[in-house]
Design an enzyme around this catalytic site. Structure first.
Site, short mmCIF file in Angstrom:
data_model
loop_
_atom_site.label_atom_id
_atom_site.label_comp_id
_atom_site.label_asym_id
_atom_site.label_seq_id
_atom_site.Cartn_x
_atom_site.Cartn_y
_atom_site.Cartn_z
N HIS A 169 0.84 -1.20 0.00
CA HIS A 169 0.00 0.00 0.00
C HIS A 169 0.87 1.25 0.00
O HIS A 169 0.63 2.19 -0.76
CB HIS A 169 -0.90 0.03 1.24
CG HIS A 169 -1.89 -1.08 1.31
ND1 HIS A 169 -2.73 -1.26 2.39
CD2 HIS A 169 -2.21 -2.07 0.44
CE1 HIS A 169 -3.49 -2.31 2.19
NE2 HIS A 169 -3.20 -2.82 1.01
N TYR A 173 0.88 4.18 -2.88
CA TYR A 173 0.55 5.59 -2.65
C TYR A 173 1.73 6.50 -2.99
O TYR A 173 1.55 7.59 -3.55
CB TYR A 173 0.11 5.82 -1.21
CG TYR A 173 -1.26 5.27 -0.91
CD1 TYR A 173 -2.36 5.64 -1.70
CD2 TYR A 173 -1.47 4.39 0.14
CE1 TYR A 173 -3.62 5.13 -1.42
CE2 TYR A 173 -2.74 3.88 0.42
CZ TYR A 173 -3.81 4.26 -0.37
OH TYR A 173 -5.06 3.76 -0.10
N GLU A 229 -7.53 2.39 11.13
CA GLU A 229 -7.80 1.76 9.84
C GLU A 229 -9.27 1.84 9.44
O GLU A 229 -9.58 1.81 8.25
CB GLU A 229 -7.32 0.31 9.87
CG GLU A 229 -5.82 0.22 10.10
CD GLU A 229 -5.26 -1.16 9.83
OE1 GLU A 229 -4.91 -1.45 8.68
OE2 GLU A 229 -5.16 -1.96 10.79
N GLU A 263 -7.83 -3.16 3.79
CA GLU A 263 -7.97 -2.46 5.07
C GLU A 263 -9.26 -2.87 5.78
O GLU A 263 -9.32 -2.89 7.02
CB GLU A 263 -7.92 -0.94 4.88
CG GLU A 263 -6.59 -0.42 4.34
CD GLU A 263 -5.42 -0.68 5.27
OE1 GLU A 263 -5.63 -1.15 6.40
OE2 GLU A 263 -4.27 -0.43 4.85
N HIS A 266 -8.46 -5.92 7.60
CA HIS A 266 -7.68 -5.62 8.81
C HIS A 266 -8.58 -5.10 9.93
O HIS A 266 -8.38 -5.45 11.11
CB HIS A 266 -6.60 -4.57 8.50
CG HIS A 266 -5.65 -4.98 7.42
ND1 HIS A 266 -4.85 -4.09 6.74
CD2 HIS A 266 -5.37 -6.21 6.90
CE1 HIS A 266 -4.12 -4.75 5.85
NE2 HIS A 266 -4.43 -6.02 5.92
#
EC number: 1.17.4.1
Length: 391
Positions: A169, A173, A229, A263, A266
């Site tokens: 991730h 980004y 998150e 996410e 998670h």
């Protein structure tokens, strides 16, 4: 960033801090509370602060009574699997593996240069600036705290895989920012956002204070990082789905679908681990953490959305954050706090938590063939954190 900047994140335990905001938008200060201020329950009766009460903070000695935390001589050997729900999360994550090289950004620059206006570019670049740093913060918590604290091998597998996917991730980004922002000084300012952008620095401070705190239990810090998150990411995900609704930035929006799915998994896993704990913090303690995270996220969107855009503005985004926070509260066993509706129609069929239809869809064929075939398909449980349906 060199070692000389590490003192930026030595968070005071007793007192909060004002974070200065320095940009062309003007100067203001965002106050980030200390943990002591977050849990300022001085006017609460001692009975309510005891275990079973709404204001129970937990004790470090409680952790010796937690199966997932107490020393486990069998932690080095995975089989036989004892925690099948937790193992299922690992297999789902494993089946969802992807890499930054799979994201095609070739068409994005045309949209960035010709179809987004200056306000929209500012909004999206601010979102990406936070994302570029946030996964590193999540990983620092996993590496420094959670991975060493949790003693059951099934959960350690999940955390280990999460560390790897958070790196992907972060790479993605950073690649997006590197592609879209071509002016070198502006690019560096966005890469250094946790030092240069006040509202992003405030979010980083809030997350890092939990990593550095030696007094809070695993249970409390688990809730805090579920908020990182599940709340700090949710509005930013929605902003990119807003672009998808408009048919813009296909590379960015595709990566957003993959990362949102990860996410969500998670966040679901944090809720599952919370459900495995015998000694959980009281409802008002959980509420205090979530509400504080919401307040900081609203400050962030005050900066990221200084003007109203077509179908997107600060008030709508703040309502959406409250909506998602209620879902997280319910997933953690609390009642809703805000009782608001979802203001974004384009988010109606999206789950921030890897809802089965979103997970199976995989956007294309992003579930690695055969990985799930050796495990029993987990039935939907009460810990799934969704953002679209009412309970």
């Amino acid at each position: 960033m060199g070692l000389e900047h590490l003192e930026e994140f030595s968070y005071p335990k007793e007192h909060g801090e004002e974070v200065e905001y320095d940009s062309e938008q003007g100067v203001r200060k965002i106050y980030v509370k200390s943990i002591k201020e977050t849990f300022n329950f001085d006017n609460v009766s001692e009975e309510e602060k005891q275990e079973g009460g709404d204001y129970y903070l937990g004790k470090k000695e409680d952790e010796l009574d937690e199966v997932v935390l107490r020393p486990n001589p069998h932690r080095f050997v995975l089989f036989p699997i004892k925690y099948h729900e937790i193992w299922q999360f690992y297999k789902k994550a494993e089946a969802s593996f992807w890499t930054a090289e799979e994201i095609d950004l070739s068409k994005d620059l045309v949209d960035w240069d010709n179809k987004l206006n200056a306000d929209e570019r500012y909004f999206i670049s601010t979102v990406l600036a936070y994302f570029a740093a946030s996964d590193g913060i999540v990983n620092e918590n996993l590496l420094e705290r959670f991975s060493s604290e949790v003693q059951i091998p099934e959960a350690r597998c999940v955390y280990g895989f999460q560390i790897m996917i958070e790196n992907i991730h972060s790479e993605t980004y950073s690649l997006l920012l590197d592609t879209y922002i071509r002016e070198p000084k502006e690019k560096q300012r966005h890469f250094d956002a946790i030092l240069t952008m006040g509202s992003i620095k405030a979010k980083a401070k809030w997350a890092l204070r939990w990593i550095n705190d030696e007094d809070s239990t695993y249970a409390i810090r688990l809730v805090a990082f579920a908020a990182v998150e599940g709340i700090f990411f949710s509005g930013s995900f929605a902003s990119i789905f807003w672009l998808k609704k408009r048919g813009l930035m296909p590379g960015l929006t595709f990566s957003n679908e993959l990362i949102c799915r990860d996410e969500g998994l998670h966040t679901d896993f944090a809720c599952l681990m919370f459900s495995h704990l015998k000694h959980r913090p009281g409802r008002k303690v959980v509420e205090a953490i979530i509400v504080e995270a919401v307040d900081i996220e609203k400050e962030y969107f005050t900066d990221a959305l200084p003007v109203s855009l077509l179908g997107m503005n600060k008030d709508l985004m703040c309502q959406y954050i409250e909506f998602v926070a209620d879902r997280l509260l319910v997933a953690l066993g609390n009642d809703k706090y805000y009782n608001v509706t979802n203001p974004f129609d384009f988010m109606e069929n999206i789950s921030l938590a890897g809802k089965t239809n979103f997970f199976e869809k995989k956007v294309s064929d992003y579930q690695i063939a055969g990985v799930m075939s050796g495990t029993k398909r987990a039935e939907k449980d009460d810990h799934t954190f969704t953002i679209d349906e009412d309970f």
